[in-house]
Design a protein around this motif. Structure first.
Motif, PDB file in Angstrom:
ATOM      1  N   ALA A   1      10.463 -10.171   4.817  1.00  0.00           N
ATOM      2  CA  ALA A   1       9.771  -9.665   6.005  1.00  0.00           C
ATOM      3  C   ALA A   1       8.277  -9.813   5.796  1.00  0.00           C
ATOM      4  N   THR A   2       7.900 -10.593   4.809  1.00  0.00           N
ATOM      5  CA  THR A   2       6.491 -10.778   4.484  1.00  0.00           C
ATOM      6  C   THR A   2       6.088 -12.229   4.699  1.00  0.00           C
ATOM      7  N   SER A   3       4.803 -12.431   4.890  1.00  0.00           N
ATOM      8  CA  SER A   3       4.275 -13.789   5.083  1.00  0.00           C
ATOM      9  C   SER A   3       3.804 -14.336   3.741  1.00  0.00           C
ATOM     10  N   PRO A   4       3.566 -15.643   3.653  1.00  0.00           N
ATOM     11  CA  PRO A   4       3.056 -16.203   2.399  1.00  0.00           C
ATOM     12  C   PRO A   4       1.741 -15.556   1.956  1.00  0.00           C
ATOM     13  N   THR A   5       0.860 -15.213   2.909  1.00  0.00           N
ATOM     14  CA  THR A   5      -0.417 -14.605   2.528  1.00  0.00           C
ATOM     15  C   THR A   5      -0.207 -13.195   1.978  1.00  0.00           C
ATOM     16  N   GLU A   6       0.823 -12.502   2.464  1.00  0.00           N
ATOM     17  CA  GLU A   6       1.135 -11.168   1.944  1.00  0.00           C
ATOM     18  C   GLU A   6       1.810 -11.262   0.586  1.00  0.00           C
ATOM     19  N   ILE A   7       2.693 -12.221   0.415  1.00  0.00           N
ATOM     20  CA  ILE A   7       3.369 -12.422  -0.864  1.00  0.00           C
ATOM     21  C   ILE A   7       2.357 -12.770  -1.954  1.00  0.00           C
ATOM     22  N   ALA A   8       1.370 -13.578  -1.615  1.00  0.00           N
ATOM     23  CA  ALA A   8       0.357 -13.985  -2.587  1.00  0.00           C
ATOM     24  C   ALA A   8      -0.475 -12.801  -3.074  1.00  0.00           C
ATOM     25  N   ALA A   9      -0.542 -11.748  -2.294  1.00  0.00           N
ATOM     26  CA  ALA A   9      -1.359 -10.584  -2.647  1.00  0.00           C
ATOM     27  C   ALA A   9      -0.555  -9.452  -3.283  1.00  0.00           C
ATOM     28  N   LEU A  10       0.757  -9.590  -3.398  1.00  0.00           N
ATOM     29  CA  LEU A  10       1.574  -8.510  -3.961  1.00  0.00           C
ATOM     30  C   LEU A  10       1.253  -8.275  -5.435  1.00  0.00           C
ATOM     31  N   GLN A  11       1.120  -7.020  -5.783  1.00  0.00           N
ATOM     32  CA  GLN A  11       0.898  -6.614  -7.167  1.00  0.00           C
ATOM     33  C   GLN A  11       2.097  -5.801  -7.637  1.00  0.00           C
ATOM     34  N   ARG A  12       2.250  -5.693  -8.954  1.00  0.00           N
ATOM     35  CA  ARG A  12       3.403  -4.988  -9.523  1.00  0.00           C
ATOM     36  C   ARG A  12       3.592  -3.591  -8.942  1.00  0.00           C
ATOM     37  N   HIS A  13       2.500  -2.852  -8.755  1.00  0.00           N
ATOM     38  CA  HIS A  13       2.636  -1.481  -8.266  1.00  0.00           C
ATOM     39  C   HIS A  13       3.065  -1.419  -6.804  1.00  0.00           C
ATOM     40  N   ASP A  14       3.095  -2.548  -6.110  1.00  0.00           N
ATOM     41  CA  ASP A  14       3.588  -2.595  -4.731  1.00  0.00           C
ATOM     42  C   ASP A  14       5.112  -2.616  -4.672  1.00  0.00           C
ATOM     43  N   VAL A  15       5.751  -2.934  -5.782  1.00  0.00           N
ATOM     44  CA  VAL A  15       7.207  -3.065  -5.838  1.00  0.00           C
ATOM     45  C   VAL A  15       7.794  -1.808  -6.479  1.00  0.00           C
ATOM     46  N   ASP A  16       8.665  -1.132  -5.752  1.00  0.00           N
ATOM     47  CA  ASP A  16       9.339   0.063  -6.260  1.00  0.00           C
ATOM     48  C   ASP A  16      10.836  -0.249  -6.345  1.00  0.00           C
ATOM     49  N   LEU A  17      11.286  -0.556  -7.558  1.00  0.00           N
ATOM     50  CA  LEU A  17      12.684  -0.936  -7.753  1.00  0.00           C
ATOM     51  C   LEU A  17      13.632   0.239  -7.541  1.00  0.00           C
ATOM     52  N   GLU A  18      13.200   1.449  -7.843  1.00  0.00           N
ATOM     53  CA  GLU A  18      14.065   2.617  -7.659  1.00  0.00           C
ATOM     54  C   GLU A  18      14.300   2.913  -6.179  1.00  0.00           C
ATOM     55  N   ARG A  19      13.246   2.855  -5.398  1.00  0.00           N
ATOM     56  CA  ARG A  19      13.381   3.114  -3.951  1.00  0.00           C
ATOM     57  C   ARG A  19      13.763   1.860  -3.179  1.00  0.00           C
TER      58      ARG A  19
END
Length: 185
Positions: free
Chosen positions: A34-52
């Motif tokens: 549900a993200t665009s390439p420009t959003e994917i390029a800016a993702l950082q580790r703390h943006d990903v919550d594997l538990e939730r």
């Protein structure tokens, strides 16, 4: 999506970004981004919550001739959002973070060919390489966004939910990226 060599990762060569494993995960109909390439390029580790099982979209990449690469907020206020992902993707995403993402809380989730920020000028070439590796054929990255929105809609998501998921601020944009009438024909 790209090949990178990282001295900090024991000098091993790595596939990253929309690597074969990430593109393979996208083969599953319920794993469309549900993200665009420009959003994917800016993702950082703390943006990903594997538990939730969520990804927080807070930034997008902008690249200009005069200023180079900039991190900015998404196009509209609606673009700042949290997107859920299915439980079946958790193991693949955890493996990707372990093998390919930069270390540290602000480390990039997806990196470019030389281990730095993804760049728009090589995204397509790298995306095509990932498609070839996985045998997905002629799929444009945005096709995944449209497919994901269509699957969410056929699963019962409301127009408002589709707008939030995709970061759209208008009903028109949500409907354009959800080609439902063709499904009903």
């Amino acid at each position: 999506m790209c090949r990178a060599s990282r001295g900090s990762r024991a000098g091993r060569s790595r596939n990253c970004a929309t690597s074969a494993s990430a593109a393979s995960a996208s083969q599953r109909s319920h794993c469309k981004p549900a993200t665009s390439p420009t959003e994917i390029a800016a993702l950082q580790r703390h943006d990903v919550d594997l538990e939730r099982r969520t990804v927080a979209v807070r930034r997008a990449l902008a690249e200009t001739r005069t200023d180079g690469i900039l991190l900015k907020t998404p196009k509209s206020a609606a673009g700042v959002r949290t997107v859920a992902f299915p439980a079946s993707l958790t193991a693949d995403l955890a493996a990707h973070l372990d093998a390919y993402a930069e270390p540290g809380r602000t480390g990039l989730v997806f990196t470019g060919a030389r281990g730095g920020q993804l760049r728009r000028n090589n995204f397509r070439r790298l995306w095509l390489r990932a498609l070839e590796t996985t045998g997905l054929g002629d799929v444009h990255f945005h096709d995944l966004r449209h497919t994901g929105n269509t699957l969410a809609a056929t699963g019962g998501a409301t127009t408002r939910e589709l707008m939030q998921r995709m970061g759209h601020s208008s009903v028109r944009a949500a409907l354009i990226t959800t080609p439902l009438p063709r499904l009903r024909d």
